[in-house]
Design an enzyme around this catalytic site. Structure first.
Site, PDB file in Angstrom:
ATOM      1  CB  THR A  73      46.994  43.923  57.473  1.00 49.01           C
ATOM      2  OG1 THR A  73      46.339  42.823  58.300  1.00 49.01           O
ATOM      3  CG2 THR A  73      46.534  45.097  57.869  1.00 49.01           C
ATOM      4  CB  ALA A  98      40.831  38.447  62.062  1.00 47.32           C
ATOM      5  CB  ALA A  99      43.744  42.054  66.040  1.00 44.39           C
ATOM      6  CG  ASN A 133      39.245  44.311  63.019  1.00 46.77           C
ATOM      7  OD1 ASN A 133      38.772  43.726  61.936  1.00 46.77           O
ATOM      8  ND2 ASN A 133      40.389  43.521  63.419  1.00 46.77           N
ATOM      9  CE1 TYR A 166      47.325  44.988  68.597  1.00 41.38           C
ATOM     10  CE2 TYR A 166      49.362  45.718  69.946  1.00 41.38           C
ATOM     11  CZ  TYR A 166      48.560  44.510  69.271  1.00 41.38           C
ATOM     12  OH  TYR A 166      49.023  43.317  69.218  1.00 41.38           O
TER      13      TYR A 166
END
Length: 325
Positions: A40, A75-76, A93, A142
């Protein structure tokens, strides 16, 4: 040339917030290594002067050693809709990856962590402004994964003496020079309205105009990404061994959807057609942070609080991406 004051690993440092924080660390004279798999993020998001390692957060063990002073973890995956459709991707992740990172930190003897958390951990608030003591009841995977990592960090602090700060963001916006917001797909209001100004969208949809707010549209707390970055540097100094500090980051006041659209019209000088649409399920009327703990404990205070200024910075970045400047 002077030696870096400290050395930091920034996971997800090619993304929106991570790149701005990495840039601030470099400007403060520190050494920075960016670990990002570019799923991303973007290579041009890695600030000049930072070492870049392409890899997943699970690969942190290949990078970390005793020369690092701390890790800043961005880093998500962060798309709410995607997390509902593909929750396993988020658990794998966001949670499993963070578990591997914390284990790698322990093995390398790196004992400070600043974690990029989110207001989504709170779900629909019982009252606003939202304090850190508010109940945590995420309404999507999330938010649930971010809360799980917060619990994981708290356990690591208690059991192994990690010094950690979780910063729960509200609505991050704006840009910092060449570092700005460009998600695929984009779901955040300000860049979406700017896409209308650039002619990439015919209109902006206003999801609900009958909320119990002054103009009937949802109110959100927008924080400039550079103010957010400054909080991370302060959090590094505030981290204490064996303690897990949680701080909300926001302006403490909100702007409605209609106010955002009006600000984009003022800043760009362009017409922004707005079309009324049905409410989206689960959208609270008002989400505003109480950032009093960050002010008291970190010594942090947002400085870029004017909506037009936040929009103007985002507009300059959007125009640069389109080649229209």
């Amino acid at each position: 040339m002077s030696q870096p004051t400290r050395k930091y690993l920034v996971t997800g440092g090619a993304g929106y917030v991570g790149s701005v924080v990495a840039a601030h660390l470099l400007e403060a004279g520190h050494g920075v290594t960016v670990l990002d798999d570019l799923s991303t993020g973007f290579t041009e998001g890695v600030p000049a002067g930072a070492e870049f390692v392409r890899g997943r957060v699970q690969d942190a063990g290949d990078v970390l050693d005793g020369s690092y002073d701390a890790v800043l973890h961005f880093a998500a995956f962060s798309q709410v809709g995607e997390s509902v459709a593909d929750p396993e991707k988020y658990w794998r992740n966001n949670v499993a990856g963070s578990l591997e990172l914390i284990a790698a930190m322990r093995k390398a003897g790196v004992r400070r962590l600043v974690f990029s958390s989110t207001a989504a951990t709170y779900g629909e608030p019982e009252r606003v402004p939202i304090e850190e003591t508010a109940p945590t009841a995420p309404t999507n995977p999330y938010g649930a994964t971010k809360l799980a990592v917060d619990h994981m960090i708290a356990g690591e602090c208690a059991a192994h003496g990690l010094a950690a700060v979780s910063l729960r963001y509200f609505n991050v916006a704006g840009a910092y020079g060449p570092y700005g917001e460009r998600h695929q797909p984009e779901s955040h209001l300000i860049p979406l309205v700017l896409q209308v100004a650039l002619g990439r969208r015919p209109h902006i949809s206003v999801y609900g105009d009958d909320y119990p707010t002054p103009d009937g549209t949802c109110v959100r707390d927008y924080i400039h990404v550079a103010d957010l970055a400054e909080a991370h540097l302060l959090a590094l100094d505030a981290a204490r061994p064996g303690e897990h500090l949680v701080c909300n980051l926001g302006n403490g006041s909100g702007f409605s959807v209609r106010e955002v659209v009006a600000a984009v019209r003022r800043v760009t000088g362009r017409d922004i057609p707005a079309v009324a649409a049905e409410r989206r399920p689960g959208d609270p009327a008002v989400l505003v942070a109480s950032a009093e703990r960050a002010r008291a404990v970190l010594g942090w205070r947002p400085r870029r609080t004017e909506l037009d200024g936040i929009v103007a910075d985002a507009w300059r970045f959007a125009c640069a991406q389109e080649g229209t400047l």
